[in-house]
Design a protein around this motif. Sequence first.
Motif, PDB file in Angstrom:
ATOM      1  N   GLU A  53       0.646  -1.241  -0.064  1.00 55.56           N
ATOM      2  CA  GLU A  53       0.253   0.274  -0.054  1.00 55.56           C
ATOM      3  C   GLU A  53       0.885   1.175  -0.174  1.00 55.56           C
ATOM      4  N   ARG A  54       1.942   1.512   0.894  1.00 56.20           N
ATOM      5  CA  ARG A  54       2.690   2.436   0.819  1.00 56.20           C
ATOM      6  C   ARG A  54       3.655   2.529  -0.505  1.00 56.20           C
ATOM      7  N   LEU A  55       3.996   1.504  -1.152  1.00 54.65           N
ATOM      8  CA  LEU A  55       4.601   1.341  -2.390  1.00 54.65           C
ATOM      9  C   LEU A  55       3.837   2.263  -3.455  1.00 54.65           C
ATOM     10  N   GLU A  56       2.456   1.773  -3.387  1.00 54.07           N
ATOM     11  CA  GLU A  56       1.451   2.030  -4.329  1.00 54.07           C
ATOM     12  C   GLU A  56       1.522   3.777  -4.251  1.00 54.07           C
ATOM     13  N   LYS A  57       1.410   4.317  -3.054  1.00 55.55           N
ATOM     14  CA  LYS A  57       1.576   5.685  -2.783  1.00 55.55           C
ATOM     15  C   LYS A  57       2.694   6.387  -3.582  1.00 55.55           C
ATOM     16  N   ALA A  58       3.744   5.808  -3.508  1.00 55.10           N
ATOM     17  CA  ALA A  58       5.188   6.249  -3.721  1.00 55.10           C
ATOM     18  C   ALA A  58       5.207   6.035  -5.478  1.00 55.10           C
ATOM     19  N   GLY A  59       4.070   5.429  -6.130  1.00 58.30           N
ATOM     20  CA  GLY A  59       4.226   5.304  -7.532  1.00 58.30           C
ATOM     21  C   GLY A  59       4.519   4.048  -8.015  1.00 58.30           C
ATOM     22  N   PHE A  60       4.818   2.923  -7.323  1.00 57.23           N
ATOM     23  CA  PHE A  60       5.236   1.560  -7.675  1.00 57.23           C
ATOM     24  C   PHE A  60       3.790   0.939  -7.962  1.00 57.23           C
ATOM     25  N   ARG A  61       4.045  -0.066  -8.895  1.00 56.28           N
ATOM     26  CA  ARG A  61       3.045  -0.875  -9.475  1.00 56.28           C
ATOM     27  C   ARG A  61       3.208  -2.429  -9.246  1.00 56.28           C
ATOM     28  N   GLN A  62       2.191  -3.140  -8.896  1.00 53.63           N
ATOM     29  CA  GLN A  62       2.162  -4.663  -8.795  1.00 53.63           C
ATOM     30  C   GLN A  62       2.299  -5.210 -10.016  1.00 53.63           C
ATOM     31  N   VAL A  63       3.098  -6.127 -10.347  1.00 51.38           N
ATOM     32  CA  VAL A  63       3.424  -6.950 -11.516  1.00 51.38           C
ATOM     33  C   VAL A  63       3.152  -8.725 -11.136  1.00 51.38           C
ATOM     34  N   ALA A  64       2.484  -9.048 -11.825  1.00 47.17           N
ATOM     35  CA  ALA A  64       1.980 -10.589 -11.578  1.00 47.17           C
ATOM     36  C   ALA A  64       3.215 -11.294 -12.052  1.00 47.17           C
ATOM     37  N   GLU A  65       3.616 -12.479 -11.229  1.00 49.06           N
ATOM     38  CA  GLU A  65       4.592 -13.437 -11.623  1.00 49.06           C
ATOM     39  C   GLU A  65       4.134 -14.234 -12.997  1.00 49.06           C
ATOM     40  N   THR A  66       2.678 -14.367 -13.128  1.00 52.43           N
ATOM     41  CA  THR A  66       2.195 -15.132 -14.218  1.00 52.43           C
ATOM     42  C   THR A  66       2.113 -14.279 -15.486  1.00 52.43           C
ATOM     43  N   ASP A  67       2.464 -13.144 -15.597  1.00 56.57           N
ATOM     44  CA  ASP A  67       2.328 -12.217 -16.549  1.00 56.57           C
ATOM     45  C   ASP A  67       3.668 -12.086 -17.195  1.00 56.57           C
ATOM     46  N   ALA A  68       3.681 -11.640 -18.467  1.00 59.66           N
ATOM     47  CA  ALA A  68       4.957 -11.305 -19.174  1.00 59.66           C
ATOM     48  C   ALA A  68       5.328  -9.848 -18.779  1.00 59.66           C
ATOM     49  N   TRP A  69       6.561  -9.713 -18.381  1.00 60.19           N
ATOM     50  CA  TRP A  69       7.259  -8.318 -17.828  1.00 60.19           C
ATOM     51  C   TRP A  69       7.801  -7.333 -19.066  1.00 60.19           C
ATOM     52  N   ASP A  70       7.678  -6.341 -18.968  1.00 56.64           N
ATOM     53  CA  ASP A  70       8.069  -5.461 -19.786  1.00 56.64           C
ATOM     54  C   ASP A  70       9.280  -4.694 -19.056  1.00 56.64           C
ATOM     55  N   GLY A  71       9.976  -3.992 -20.076  1.00 57.79           N
ATOM     56  CA  GLY A  71      11.184  -3.293 -19.480  1.00 57.79           C
ATOM     57  C   GLY A  71      11.250  -1.989 -19.200  1.00 57.79           C
ATOM     58  N   THR A  72      10.264  -1.418 -18.966  1.00 57.92           N
ATOM     59  CA  THR A  72       9.734   0.059 -18.873  1.00 57.92           C
ATOM     60  C   THR A  72      10.177   0.381 -17.371  1.00 57.92           C
ATOM     61  N   SER A  73      10.713   1.659 -17.493  1.00 60.17           N
ATOM     62  CA  SER A  73      11.266   2.260 -16.026  1.00 60.17           C
ATOM     63  C   SER A  73      10.216   2.265 -15.022  1.00 60.17           C
ATOM     64  N   GLY A  74      10.301   2.762 -13.724  1.00 54.66           N
ATOM     65  CA  GLY A  74       9.703   2.838 -12.739  1.00 54.66           C
ATOM     66  C   GLY A  74       9.852   1.937 -11.692  1.00 54.66           C
ATOM     67  N   GLY A  75       8.774   2.057 -10.740  1.00 56.61           N
ATOM     68  CA  GLY A  75       8.734   1.184  -9.335  1.00 56.61           C
ATOM     69  C   GLY A  75       7.886  -0.024  -9.601  1.00 56.61           C
ATOM     70  N   LYS A  76       8.192  -1.186  -9.351  1.00 53.87           N
ATOM     71  CA  LYS A  76       7.535  -2.359  -9.386  1.00 53.87           C
ATOM     72  C   LYS A  76       7.793  -3.173  -8.285  1.00 53.87           C
ATOM     73  N   TYR A  77       6.703  -4.125  -8.047  1.00 47.10           N
ATOM     74  CA  TYR A  77       6.816  -5.082  -6.991  1.00 47.10           C
ATOM     75  C   TYR A  77       6.233  -6.255  -7.136  1.00 47.10           C
ATOM     76  N   VAL A  78       6.417  -7.442  -6.500  1.00 51.70           N
ATOM     77  CA  VAL A  78       6.063  -8.636  -6.653  1.00 51.70           C
ATOM     78  C   VAL A  78       5.466  -9.039  -5.244  1.00 51.70           C
ATOM     79  N   LEU A  79       4.265  -9.498  -5.164  1.00 54.14           N
ATOM     80  CA  LEU A  79       4.016 -10.110  -3.663  1.00 54.14           C
ATOM     81  C   LEU A  79       3.566 -11.590  -3.878  1.00 54.14           C
ATOM     82  N   ARG A  80       4.260 -12.243  -2.790  1.00 55.77           N
ATOM     83  CA  ARG A  80       4.005 -13.896  -2.814  1.00 55.77           C
ATOM     84  C   ARG A  80       3.937 -14.136  -1.142  1.00 55.77           C
ATOM     85  N   GLY A  81       2.668 -14.486  -0.858  1.00 57.30           N
ATOM     86  CA  GLY A  81       2.434 -14.943   0.652  1.00 57.30           C
ATOM     87  C   GLY A  81       2.815 -13.807   1.498  1.00 57.30           C
TER      88      GLY A  81
END
Length: 431
Positions: free
Chosen positions: A34-62
Motif C-alpha cells: 500500500e505504501r509502495l503504491e502511494k510512492a508510484g510503484f505498481r504490482q506485477v504478476a509473476e504469471t504475466d510477461a514483464w516489460d522493460g519499462t522504467s519505474g517502480g514495481k513489486y511482486v507479492l508472494r504470500g
Amino acid sequence: MSEPSRFDRGHTDDLLSFLAASPTPYHAVANTAERLEKAGFRQVAETDAWDGTSGGKYVLRGGAIVAWFVPEGADPHTPFRIVGAHTDSPNLRVKPRPDTGGHGFRQVAVEIYGGPLLNSWLDRDLGLAGRLTLRDGSTRLVNVDRPLLRVPQLAIHLDRSVSADGLKLDKQRHLQPIWGLGDDVRDGDLIAFLEEESGLATGEVTGWDLMTHSVEAPSYLGRDQELVAAPRMDNLLSVHAGLAALALAAARENLPYIPVLAGFDHEENGSQSDTGADGPLLGGVLERSVFARGGSYEDRARAFAGTVCLSSDTGHAVHPNYAERHDPTHHPRVNGGPILKVNVNNRYATDGSGRAVFAAACEKAGIPFQTFVSNNSMPCGTTIGPITAARHGIKTVDIGVAILSMHSARELCGDRDPYLLANALAAFLEG
C-alpha cells in the motif's frame, strides 16, 4: 561532505504505526504494498510477461515482497543495490485442528513458530490474525486485534520450585491459550468465529494461516521517551526502514544502480520455502528484470557481479544485566547507530570489502555505526545474509539495529536507531 540526515523522529513514529498494523507477515507485505503504491510503484504478476519499462514495481508472494525501481535509461547489465530483510517473527501459530480444551475451558491448539522466548507469551492479552483461504481459492486477511486469548501461568502456590529452579515450560502442555469457557468443544468453532468476524458465510473458509500477537500497542518508554517497546521489531523494523529508503531512492535522478527491497518470510525457521531467502523468489525477480530490459545471460552475470546486498536484521545491544555474555571489546549500545555484524565462520556474510561499502554509506549519511561480534564462548545466530550470498553469488553485508529482548513478544530498542538505519539504507541504495 556528509549529507544531513533525511529521516528523523517522525520515522520512528511511523514505525510504531507500521508495527501495530502488521501482526503477521501477510499484513506486513500488504501494508508495504500500500505504501509502495502511494510512492508510484505498481504490482506485477509473476504469471504475466514483464516489460522493460522504467519505474517502480513489486511482486507479492504470500508473506514475502520484492520491490525494485528501474531508473530511466538503465542498461540490462545495471547492477542492483538490495536491502534484504524478513517479515516473520517467532510466535504461537494455530494448528490444523484448533479447537480443544478441558476442565471447563475452551482453548486453541497452537504450534511454536521459530524460537520465541516462551515466558514472554505468558499472562499477556493476545489477538489472532493471519490469512484465510476461501473456497474459490482467494484469500482474505483477518485481524482480531483485541484481547481474545491468554496463556495463564501456573500460580506460584502450585509450583514452589519455580523461584529456585526457574520456570520450565513444556511446549505441548503449557502454552495452549484459553479463549472461553465451556465443556462443549466442537470442531470448527474457531474458524466459524473468524468467518463471522470477517463477514464471510459459514463454511466459506477452507484453509488458514493464523497466529497470535500481543495487542498491547507499541510505545515510547522511559523518563525521556528515548526507548521504544514493541512487538515484531525483529524484523519489521528493517522492512520499514528499507521501504522508506527505497521510496526516497526512487525519487532521485541519475541512479547508478537499481534499488531493491526484498522482504522474505520464514527466516525464523530456516528460510527454506518458496517465500524464504533460500528459495528462488529474489533470483527470479532480478533475472526477469534483466531479461525484460532486453538482457542476455551475459548481462545477468554482469549485473549480479556488481550487485551488493545489505542483509538488515536486528542484533544484540549490550545488556546491562548480562554484559559478560557479550564480547568484551564489542558492546553495541542502544541509540549508538546501526551495527555491522561480523562472524568469521560465516554465520554473517560480512567481510572487509563489505565493511567498506557500509562504512561509505554511513559516512555519506552522516551517521555513526557500531560493530557486533559474538563472545567466542557462545554460539552465533545467523541471518539471510549467508544464504543470499551463497544462493545468488552476490556480495552481502550483514547489518541491523541493536535491540534488547530479541524474540520476546515485546522487544526494546532506541528511539533514534530506526531512523539512523533508514538514513544508512537510503545512502546505500542511492550509491
